[in-house]
Design an enzyme around this catalytic site. Structure first.
Site: not given
Ligand code: GUN
Length: 280
Positions: A50, A94, A117
């Site tokens: 990311k 996350q 998100d």
């Molecule tokens: N953990 C796995 N996929 C995601 C996601 O798309 N966003 C977040 N915040 N955590 C994750």
């Protein structure tokens, strides 16, 4: 039949180029806070990707790495501070969090305007009311792939397999916005085969491999596979057996290289969108 391969890598590249240009024209540099609690190796990889994505398009990533042993009070304080910082446009917490921390206590601390998100109830609610909001990244990525390849959604019967809050439900809302007729199937659906047979667009986000028999899928179907599994031969595959579908369906997203690359790109898109809304 020739099967059109719907590349998330290609779609992603095209959207990232547009984002880069859009960001370069802003009089400020958008900033995304990325919070990682603990040492989960898979999460560390996601977070690194990311942050790399941010750097590639010109977004500042504020890297917030926190100890596995952080107290709920400490984590709460950090999120609240980021949420009230006008120089932070988006906040990504996350998941999963370590055992002793319940995400339900922390996600609501991120205001819906910084919820890149698209998990916040206000954002999910606005989606279903047909209003603009920050949309959940994976399903919005799927819509962008379909648009990139000029696949018509209006009037088509879209069948979504899976009803998670992160993929299945927002996928249904986004397809409705595109004027598709939507059926949502899940683990308690009786006669899944009957629904799959009637799909013009089939989105499989079951989280389980081979739940769907490829012979159920009609020849003119556009197939989207959201799954990601490590196979016995060491390769990565989706919820579907793609090999059995190539040459049999109109179009499909491969795994890897299909839906996967879109999720981070839509996170970058949401960060820019939030930034423009919040700073205007
Ligand atoms: N953990 C796995 N996929 C995601 C996601 O798309 N966003 C977040 N915040 N955590 C994750």
């Amino acid at each position: 039949m020739e099967t059109l391969i719907l590349s998330g890598r290609e779609t992603s590249k095209s959207i990232r180029n547009k984002l880069k240009e859009e960001i370069s024209e802003l009089p400020w540099t958008p900033q995304l806070a990325v919070i990682l609690v603990g040492n989960d190796p898979a999460s560390a990889v996601y977070v690194r990707n990311k942050e790399k994505g941010c750097a590639a398009v010109g977004i500042r990533a504020k890297d917030v790495k926190l100890s596995e042993n952080i107290t709920p009070e400490e984590l709460r304080k950090i999120i609240v501070e980021l949420d009230s910082d006008p120089d932070v446009d988006g906040i990504l917490l996350q998941l999963p969090l370590p055992e002793h921390l319940d995400e339900k206590d922390f996600l609501p601390l991120i205001s819906y305007k910084k919820d890149v998100d698209g998990f916040h109830p206000v954002n999910q609610g606005k989606l279903f009311m047909g209003e603009n909001s920050l949309f959940s990244c994976t399903p919005n990525g799927i819509i962008q792939i379909l648009k990139h390849y000029n696949i018509r959604m209006s009037g088509k019967h879209a069948v979504v397999v899976g009803r998670s809050n992160i993929v299945g439900k927002p996928m249904a809302g986004l397809l409705l916005r595109e004027d598709a007729t939507v059926t949502v199937c899940h683990s308690k659906t009786t006669d899944l085969e009957k629904h799959v047979r009637r799909a013009d667009i089939l989105v499989v986000a079951a989280g389980k491999r081979n739940l769907i028999n490829p012979i159920w899928i009609q020849l003119d179907t556009v197939v989207i596979d959201v799954g990601m599994h490590r196979l016995e031969n060491g390769k990565v595959g989706g919820d579907l057996d793609t090999e059995a579908l190539i040459g049999r369906v109109a179009a499909l997203t491969p795994v890897p290289g299909g839906v996967g690359p879109m999720t981070i790109t839509m996170l970058l898109h949401n960060t820019v969108k939030a930034s423009i809304e919040n700073r205007r």
